[in-house]
Design a protein around this motif. Structure first.
Motif, PDB file in Angstrom:
ATOM      1  N   ASP A   9     108.851  17.086 159.003  1.00  0.00           N
ATOM      2  CA  ASP A   9     108.938  18.287 158.172  1.00  0.00           C
ATOM      3  C   ASP A   9     107.937  19.358 158.591  1.00  0.00           C
ATOM      4  O   ASP A   9     107.970  20.479 158.085  1.00  0.00           O
ATOM      5  CB  ASP A   9     108.759  17.942 156.688  1.00  0.00           C
ATOM      6  CG  ASP A   9     107.411  17.310 156.387  1.00  0.00           C
ATOM      7  OD1 ASP A   9     107.022  16.381 157.112  1.00  0.00           O
ATOM      8  OD2 ASP A   9     106.760  17.743 155.418  1.00  0.00           O
ATOM      9  N   PHE A  33     114.557  18.022 163.934  1.00  0.00           N
ATOM     10  CA  PHE A  33     114.904  18.334 162.551  1.00  0.00           C
ATOM     11  C   PHE A  33     113.659  18.363 161.670  1.00  0.00           C
ATOM     12  O   PHE A  33     112.815  17.474 161.760  1.00  0.00           O
ATOM     13  CB  PHE A  33     115.869  17.287 161.990  1.00  0.00           C
ATOM     14  CG  PHE A  33     117.173  17.180 162.728  1.00  0.00           C
ATOM     15  CD1 PHE A  33     118.281  17.903 162.317  1.00  0.00           C
ATOM     16  CD2 PHE A  33     117.286  16.367 163.844  1.00  0.00           C
ATOM     17  CE1 PHE A  33     119.477  17.812 163.000  1.00  0.00           C
ATOM     18  CE2 PHE A  33     118.477  16.270 164.534  1.00  0.00           C
ATOM     19  CZ  PHE A  33     119.585  16.997 164.114  1.00  0.00           C
ATOM     20  N   THR A  34     113.569  19.367 160.820  1.00  0.00           N
ATOM     21  CA  THR A  34     112.538  19.387 159.788  1.00  0.00           C
ATOM     22  C   THR A  34     113.103  18.900 158.462  1.00  0.00           C
ATOM     23  O   THR A  34     112.360  18.666 157.516  1.00  0.00           O
ATOM     24  CB  THR A  34     111.967  20.808 159.612  1.00  0.00           C
ATOM     25  OG1 THR A  34     113.039  21.723 159.347  1.00  0.00           O
ATOM     26  CG2 THR A  34     111.227  21.249 160.864  1.00  0.00           C
ATOM     27  N   ASP A  35     114.404  18.752 158.381  1.00  0.00           N
ATOM     28  CA  ASP A  35     115.095  18.252 157.184  1.00  0.00           C
ATOM     29  C   ASP A  35     115.642  16.864 157.494  1.00  0.00           C
ATOM     30  O   ASP A  35     116.550  16.704 158.318  1.00  0.00           O
ATOM     31  CB  ASP A  35     116.234  19.211 156.813  1.00  0.00           C
ATOM     32  CG  ASP A  35     116.919  18.838 155.507  1.00  0.00           C
ATOM     33  OD1 ASP A  35     117.047  17.624 155.215  1.00  0.00           O
ATOM     34  OD2 ASP A  35     117.343  19.748 154.769  1.00  0.00           O
ATOM     35  N   GLN A  37     117.469  14.860 155.753  1.00  0.00           N
ATOM     36  CA  GLN A  37     118.862  14.649 155.364  1.00  0.00           C
ATOM     37  C   GLN A  37     119.822  15.191 156.415  1.00  0.00           C
ATOM     38  O   GLN A  37     120.865  14.592 156.690  1.00  0.00           O
ATOM     39  CB  GLN A  37     119.122  15.289 153.990  1.00  0.00           C
ATOM     40  CG  GLN A  37     118.381  14.573 152.865  1.00  0.00           C
ATOM     41  CD  GLN A  37     118.525  15.268 151.530  1.00  0.00           C
ATOM     42  OE1 GLN A  37     118.648  16.484 151.440  1.00  0.00           O
ATOM     43  NE2 GLN A  37     118.494  14.491 150.455  1.00  0.00           N
ATOM     44  N   GLU A  38     119.464  16.323 157.018  1.00  0.00           N
ATOM     45  CA  GLU A  38     120.278  16.855 158.117  1.00  0.00           C
ATOM     46  C   GLU A  38     120.211  15.923 159.320  1.00  0.00           C
ATOM     47  O   GLU A  38     121.211  15.707 160.013  1.00  0.00           O
ATOM     48  CB  GLU A  38     119.787  18.254 158.505  1.00  0.00           C
ATOM     49  CG  GLU A  38     120.118  19.342 157.506  1.00  0.00           C
ATOM     50  CD  GLU A  38     121.616  19.504 157.308  1.00  0.00           C
ATOM     51  OE1 GLU A  38     122.335  19.518 158.312  1.00  0.00           O
ATOM     52  OE2 GLU A  38     122.050  19.605 156.149  1.00  0.00           O
ATOM     53  N   HIS A  59     112.008  14.693 149.825  1.00  0.00           N
ATOM     54  CA  HIS A  59     113.424  14.398 149.551  1.00  0.00           C
ATOM     55  C   HIS A  59     113.895  13.065 150.153  1.00  0.00           C
ATOM     56  O   HIS A  59     114.577  12.289 149.490  1.00  0.00           O
ATOM     57  CB  HIS A  59     114.339  15.536 150.033  1.00  0.00           C
ATOM     58  CG  HIS A  59     113.927  16.887 149.554  1.00  0.00           C
ATOM     59  ND1 HIS A  59     113.784  17.184 148.213  1.00  0.00           N
ATOM     60  CD2 HIS A  59     113.590  18.015 150.244  1.00  0.00           C
ATOM     61  CE1 HIS A  59     113.385  18.447 148.089  1.00  0.00           C
ATOM     62  NE2 HIS A  59     113.252  18.964 149.295  1.00  0.00           N
TER      63      HIS A  59
END
Length: 226
Positions: A9, A33-35, A37-38, A59
């Motif tokens: 993140d 990715f910083t997300d 879930q993605e 999250h």
């Protein structure tokens, strides 16, 4: 070539991983990715050899992400928190890099990944595919490409085509991520058999296989063409 993605993140942490990876010829960092879930969505459709994974993320933690994957890649945890070290090895992690880490330590971790992947390659060079009441052994190197249609797959080899009732996800779990890449919603190809790429098509033997926009970037990064 080790295919990999980075999940963290903190953008600066990803920049460090990218900087170190750029110094090595044996690793291809396909995406970052910083997300989390993605990243999870990506991994379910685009299996890779290795994931650089932060643990403490909002999250969805790194450990929760792994719990949601049927096909688990090799993992190098990258985190600022040493207290996660013991728990991380319950996930059979290759290594645990405590931030900030230098290039030499990064390189050591990649060497461990190479050793583990080589061991896997020696022990798993084939899979069994169900054909009615039979289970047929197929060597990975013989598979040219796989075409999906509903719940059925056509597995095209050098010698024959085998049709089996199986989903893409089930098939992907049997295949080495280093050899196969998805190029279309309905096609998975063996990168070692690609003859050329032209006009958004992959040429394998006498077949022309379409490349969809959704998978084009992944394919090009995988082949180091981006």
């Amino acid at each position: 070539m080790i295919t990999a993605i980075a999940i963290d993140d903190e953008p600066k942490a990803i920049q460090v991983i990218q900087h170190h990876a750029d110094k090595l010829k044996n690793i291809n960092l396909l995406s970052s990715f910083t997300d989390a879930q993605e990243a999870l969505k990506y991994l379910k459709e685009n299996p890779v050899d290795l994931v650089f994974l932060d643990i403490n993320m909002p999250h969805l933690s790194g450990l929760e992400l792994l719990d949601n994957l049927h096909l688990k890649p090799q993992v190098i945890f990258t985190t600022a928190y040493s207290e996660f070290a013991v728990e991380s090895y319950n996930y059979n992690a290759v290594d645990y890099l405590l931030k900030p880490f230098e290039f030499d330590r990064f390189q050591q971790a990649i060497h461990k990944v190479e050793q583990r992947l080589e061991l896997q390659k020696q022990t798993h060079s084939y899979c069994f595919i169900k054909d009615g009441f039979k289970n047929i052994k197929i060597a990975f190197e013989e598979i040219l490409f796989i075409k999906g249609s509903g719940n059925y797959l056509d597995i095209v080899t050098k010698a024959k085509t085998l049709t089996t009732r199986m989903t893409f996800l089930e098939m992907v779990e049997k295949l080495p991520a280093s050899k196969f890449v998805r190029v279309h919603q309905s096609y998975l190809v063996n990168v070692e058999h690609i003859d050329k790429i032209e006009n958004n098509q992959v040429y394998i033997a006498s077949e022309k296989i379409p490349i969809s926009g959704r998978y084009r970037d992944v394919l090009y990064r995988r082949l180091d063409l981006a």
